[in-house]
Design a protein around this motif. Structure first.
Motif, PDB file in Angstrom:
ATOM      1  N   TRP A  65      31.885  77.807  30.013  1.00 32.42           N
ATOM      2  CA  TRP A  65      32.185  77.908  31.451  1.00 32.42           C
ATOM      3  C   TRP A  65      32.038  76.545  32.089  1.00 32.42           C
ATOM      4  O   TRP A  65      31.497  75.632  31.485  1.00 32.42           O
ATOM      5  N   ARG A  66      32.545  76.432  33.301  1.00 33.02           N
ATOM      6  CA  ARG A  66      32.536  75.128  33.950  1.00 33.02           C
ATOM      7  C   ARG A  66      31.109  74.666  34.224  1.00 33.02           C
ATOM      8  O   ARG A  66      30.179  75.460  34.282  1.00 33.02           O
ATOM      9  N   LYS A  68      29.607  73.346  36.887  1.00 34.25           N
ATOM     10  CA  LYS A  68      28.914  73.652  38.139  1.00 34.25           C
ATOM     11  C   LYS A  68      29.510  74.895  38.803  1.00 34.25           C
ATOM     12  O   LYS A  68      30.655  75.271  38.541  1.00 34.25           O
ATOM     13  N   THR A  70      28.635  78.129  38.804  1.00 36.55           N
ATOM     14  CA  THR A  70      28.532  79.507  38.301  1.00 36.55           C
ATOM     15  C   THR A  70      27.130  80.082  38.486  1.00 36.55           C
ATOM     16  O   THR A  70      26.945  81.290  38.393  1.00 36.55           O
ATOM     17  N   ARG A  72      24.810  79.609  36.459  1.00 39.39           N
ATOM     18  CA  ARG A  72      24.209  79.686  35.130  1.00 39.39           C
ATOM     19  C   ARG A  72      23.836  78.290  34.628  1.00 39.39           C
ATOM     20  O   ARG A  72      24.279  77.292  35.174  1.00 39.39           O
ATOM     21  N   ARG A  74      23.759  74.968  32.365  1.00 37.05           N
ATOM     22  CA  ARG A  74      24.836  74.172  31.781  1.00 37.05           C
ATOM     23  C   ARG A  74      24.967  74.482  30.299  1.00 37.05           C
ATOM     24  O   ARG A  74      23.970  74.613  29.599  1.00 37.05           O
TER      25      ARG A  74
END
Length: 210
Positions: A65-66, A68, A70, A72, A74
């Motif tokens: 996932w990206r 920043k 989210t 969550r 890194r």
């Protein structure tokens, strides 16, 4: 000089023999035997255990996932060691465990270990002719007559291993059969009783005295 009695197939004393092998000094004997034992056990390791690092595990090339936005943590790969199915940190890799020991030291340790078991040494007459056919029961009974009880670990050393003797010995749980040229520190120390023929004892002295 070590002296031993010779027993026949029936377990009766029929003579005496002696052998003399050069051994290590008392203050260094345990050390040299220990080194040889550690070397033998270490060199028997295969060293083939292997795990995959994060770079070797299949998949994980795409960022899950990206970076920043989210909420969550890194993450750059699903094969991180922190993830289930990820790589292994500092896991085992194929390696060579072999230790080196000089030939003179190895033979000195072998002689020292053999002489140290003099009290548990049983010398017998050549008995291959007594086994006309493979018969485990007969060999077990003979070992008991010689002083090696069935519940004791016995090491049988022969100069030449006949087929009938080999077939009779292979199914005895606490007996290990080896040739005189296959002597090793582990087997000598592991056995409760060591059985050799008189001719084998002469060969051991001839081969390993140098």
């Amino acid at each position: 000089m070590v002296e031993s009695v010779i027993k026949n197939w029936q377990g009766e004393q029929v003579g005496e023999t002696s052998f003399d092998l050069r051994v290590a000094k008392p203050e260094t004997a345990s050390h040299i035997v220990h080194r040889a034992l550690v070397r033998q056990m270490t060199n028997s390791r295969q060293g083939t255990a292997s795990t995959k690092t994060r770079s070797e595990v299949r998949g994980g090339g795409r960022k899950p996932w990206r970076q920043k936005g989210t909420g969550r943590a890194r993450a750059g790969s699903i094969r991180s060691p922190l993830w289930r199915g990820g790589g292994v940190i500092f896991g085992p890799k194929p390696r060579d465990f072999n230790l080196k020991l000089n030939r003179k030291e190895r033979r000195l340790a072998l002689r020292t270990a053999f002489v140290s078991r003099a009290e548990d040494l049983i010398v017998v007459e050549e008995f291959s002719n007594e086994l006309q056919r493979p018969k485990t029961k007969d060999l077990v009974a003979a070992l008991a007559r010689w002083g090696a009880a069935p519940d004791q670990k016995a090491l049988l050393i022969l100069a030449e291993i006949g087929e009938n003797v080999e077939l009779s010995a292979r199914n005895i749980e606490n007996l290990k059969l080896i040739a005189a040229d296959q002597l090793n520190v582990y087997d000598l120390l592991h056995a409760d009783k060591i059985v050799v023929t008189a001719s084998t004892l002469e060969k051991i002295q001839e081969v390993y005295s140098v």
